[in-house]
Design a protein around this motif. Structure first.
Motif, PDB file in Angstrom:
ATOM      1  N   ILE A   9      45.445  27.727  75.728  1.00  0.00           N
ATOM      2  CA  ILE A   9      44.429  28.694  75.308  1.00  0.00           C
ATOM      3  C   ILE A   9      43.221  27.985  74.702  1.00  0.00           C
ATOM      4  O   ILE A   9      42.091  28.447  74.831  1.00  0.00           O
ATOM      5  CB  ILE A   9      45.035  29.729  74.342  1.00  0.00           C
ATOM      6  N   MET A  10      43.443  26.840  74.064  1.00  0.00           N
ATOM      7  CA  MET A  10      42.324  26.107  73.465  1.00  0.00           C
ATOM      8  C   MET A  10      41.608  25.212  74.474  1.00  0.00           C
ATOM      9  O   MET A  10      40.422  24.936  74.316  1.00  0.00           O
ATOM     10  CB  MET A  10      42.811  25.276  72.278  1.00  0.00           C
ATOM     11  N   VAL A  11      42.287  24.767  75.505  1.00  0.00           N
ATOM     12  CA  VAL A  11      41.676  23.869  76.488  1.00  0.00           C
ATOM     13  C   VAL A  11      40.901  24.638  77.564  1.00  0.00           C
ATOM     14  O   VAL A  11      39.870  24.167  78.052  1.00  0.00           O
ATOM     15  CB  VAL A  11      42.755  22.953  77.114  1.00  0.00           C
ATOM     16  N   ALA A  12      41.360  25.820  77.921  1.00  0.00           N
ATOM     17  CA  ALA A  12      40.744  26.595  79.005  1.00  0.00           C
ATOM     18  C   ALA A  12      39.253  26.885  78.779  1.00  0.00           C
ATOM     19  O   ALA A  12      38.462  26.736  79.719  1.00  0.00           O
ATOM     20  CB  ALA A  12      41.515  27.890  79.230  1.00  0.00           C
ATOM     21  N   ALA A  43      40.707  24.820  67.263  1.00  0.00           N
ATOM     22  CA  ALA A  43      40.286  25.974  68.057  1.00  0.00           C
ATOM     23  C   ALA A  43      38.801  26.259  67.884  1.00  0.00           C
ATOM     24  O   ALA A  43      38.213  26.978  68.690  1.00  0.00           O
ATOM     25  CB  ALA A  43      41.106  27.201  67.683  1.00  0.00           C
ATOM     26  N   VAL A  44      38.181  25.672  66.872  1.00  0.00           N
ATOM     27  CA  VAL A  44      36.737  25.848  66.671  1.00  0.00           C
ATOM     28  C   VAL A  44      35.962  25.291  67.867  1.00  0.00           C
ATOM     29  O   VAL A  44      34.934  25.845  68.262  1.00  0.00           O
ATOM     30  CB  VAL A  44      36.293  25.170  65.342  1.00  0.00           C
ATOM     31  N   ILE A  45      36.448  24.223  68.474  1.00  0.00           N
ATOM     32  CA  ILE A  45      35.796  23.658  69.656  1.00  0.00           C
ATOM     33  C   ILE A  45      35.813  24.675  70.793  1.00  0.00           C
ATOM     34  O   ILE A  45      34.809  24.860  71.493  1.00  0.00           O
ATOM     35  CB  ILE A  45      36.486  22.338  70.071  1.00  0.00           C
ATOM     36  N   SER A  46      36.919  25.360  70.969  1.00  0.00           N
ATOM     37  CA  SER A  46      37.012  26.391  72.003  1.00  0.00           C
ATOM     38  C   SER A  46      36.143  27.592  71.678  1.00  0.00           C
ATOM     39  O   SER A  46      35.554  28.198  72.575  1.00  0.00           O
ATOM     40  CB  SER A  46      38.461  26.837  72.161  1.00  0.00           C
ATOM     41  N   ILE A  47      36.052  27.938  70.407  1.00  0.00           N
ATOM     42  CA  ILE A  47      35.185  29.045  69.994  1.00  0.00           C
ATOM     43  C   ILE A  47      33.732  28.709  70.322  1.00  0.00           C
ATOM     44  O   ILE A  47      32.997  29.541  70.863  1.00  0.00           O
ATOM     45  CB  ILE A  47      35.360  29.340  68.489  1.00  0.00           C
ATOM     46  N   MET A  77      37.530  37.172  75.977  1.00  0.00           N
ATOM     47  CA  MET A  77      38.973  37.216  75.758  1.00  0.00           C
ATOM     48  C   MET A  77      39.451  35.956  75.021  1.00  0.00           C
ATOM     49  O   MET A  77      40.183  36.041  74.034  1.00  0.00           O
ATOM     50  CB  MET A  77      39.702  37.331  77.097  1.00  0.00           C
ATOM     51  N   TYR A  78      39.000  34.797  75.477  1.00  0.00           N
ATOM     52  CA  TYR A  78      39.401  33.557  74.810  1.00  0.00           C
ATOM     53  C   TYR A  78      38.755  33.396  73.443  1.00  0.00           C
ATOM     54  O   TYR A  78      39.325  32.749  72.567  1.00  0.00           O
ATOM     55  CB  TYR A  78      39.096  32.343  75.683  1.00  0.00           C
ATOM     56  N   LEU A  79      37.601  33.984  73.253  1.00  0.00           N
ATOM     57  CA  LEU A  79      36.964  33.938  71.943  1.00  0.00           C
ATOM     58  C   LEU A  79      37.849  34.630  70.907  1.00  0.00           C
ATOM     59  O   LEU A  79      38.083  34.095  69.818  1.00  0.00           O
ATOM     60  CB  LEU A  79      35.579  34.592  72.006  1.00  0.00           C
ATOM     61  N   VAL A  80      38.362  35.790  71.259  1.00  0.00           N
ATOM     62  CA  VAL A  80      39.231  36.530  70.337  1.00  0.00           C
ATOM     63  C   VAL A  80      40.505  35.741  70.054  1.00  0.00           C
ATOM     64  O   VAL A  80      40.902  35.570  68.894  1.00  0.00           O
ATOM     65  CB  VAL A  80      39.559  37.929  70.922  1.00  0.00           C
ATOM     66  N   TRP A  81      41.156  35.231  71.102  1.00  0.00           N
ATOM     67  CA  TRP A  81      42.399  34.489  70.909  1.00  0.00           C
ATOM     68  C   TRP A  81      42.189  33.200  70.126  1.00  0.00           C
ATOM     69  O   TRP A  81      43.049  32.797  69.337  1.00  0.00           O
ATOM     70  CB  TRP A  81      43.061  34.183  72.247  1.00  0.00           C
ATOM     71  N   ASN A  82      41.053  32.545  70.326  1.00  0.00           N
ATOM     72  CA  ASN A  82      40.815  31.293  69.611  1.00  0.00           C
ATOM     73  C   ASN A  82      40.392  31.522  68.172  1.00  0.00           C
ATOM     74  O   ASN A  82      40.624  30.661  67.325  1.00  0.00           O
ATOM     75  CB  ASN A  82      39.788  30.445  70.358  1.00  0.00           C
ATOM     76  N   ILE A  83      39.784  32.652  67.880  1.00  0.00           N
ATOM     77  CA  ILE A  83      39.517  32.977  66.469  1.00  0.00           C
ATOM     78  C   ILE A  83      40.841  33.174  65.734  1.00  0.00           C
ATOM     79  O   ILE A  83      41.030  32.674  64.623  1.00  0.00           O
ATOM     80  CB  ILE A  83      38.607  34.215  66.353  1.00  0.00           C
ATOM     81  N   ILE A  84      41.758  33.877  66.378  1.00  0.00           N
ATOM     82  CA  ILE A  84      43.096  34.038  65.792  1.00  0.00           C
ATOM     83  C   ILE A  84      43.781  32.677  65.664  1.00  0.00           C
ATOM     84  O   ILE A  84      44.410  32.374  64.644  1.00  0.00           O
ATOM     85  CB  ILE A  84      43.934  35.012  66.636  1.00  0.00           C
ATOM     86  N   GLY A  85      43.631  31.841  66.683  1.00  0.00           N
ATOM     87  CA  GLY A  85      44.237  30.510  66.647  1.00  0.00           C
ATOM     88  C   GLY A  85      43.631  29.610  65.585  1.00  0.00           C
ATOM     89  O   GLY A  85      44.327  28.804  64.971  1.00  0.00           O
TER      90      GLY A  85
END
Length: 115
Positions: free
Chosen positions: A39-42, A92-96, A76-84
């Motif tokens: 989820i963080m790499v995608a 997960a900040v990098i993914s955000i 979708m990934y923004l929401v999941w990575n904020i939770i992460g």
């Protein structure tokens, strides 16, 4: 579009496999780490895909489907990575930031192209 589909489906399938495998399969070793990392790499891979195909985003006849799909998946990934970021790892900040770069970049490219 195939690369975008892989970036979208692999973390979702990892989440399903982790949930089913740890609950019913007796695989106690299968932790949420196996789900968190995809989820963080995608989003980082999607950002690379977005920058490679930025000319498609500017042309609404060619890239309307690509643009809309990548924005939906980025949210979708923004929401999941904020939770992460709150519960799992600060990485997960990098993914955000990647998700936000996709959303703002799409908006800027369409604004510049006059679409």
């Amino acid at each position: 579009m195939k690369f975008l589909a892989v970036c979208t489906l692999v973390p979702i399938l990892a989440l399903a496999f982790q949930d089913i495998g740890s609950e019913y399969g007796g695989m106690g070793w299968l932790t949420y780490d196996y789900v968190a990392w995809p989820i963080m790499v995608a989003p980082v891979l999607m950002l690379f895909l977005f920058f490679r195909n930025r000319k498609i985003v500017c042309n609404p006849h060619l890239g309307a489907n690509f643009s809309q799909t990548i924005k939906i998946v980025a949210v979708m990934y923004l929401v999941w990575n904020i939770i992460g970021a709150l519960g799992y790892s600060w990485l997960a900040v990098i993914s955000i930031l990647s998700c936000l770069a996709i959303l703002v970049g799409d908006w800027q490219l369409k604004k510049r192209a006059g679409v």
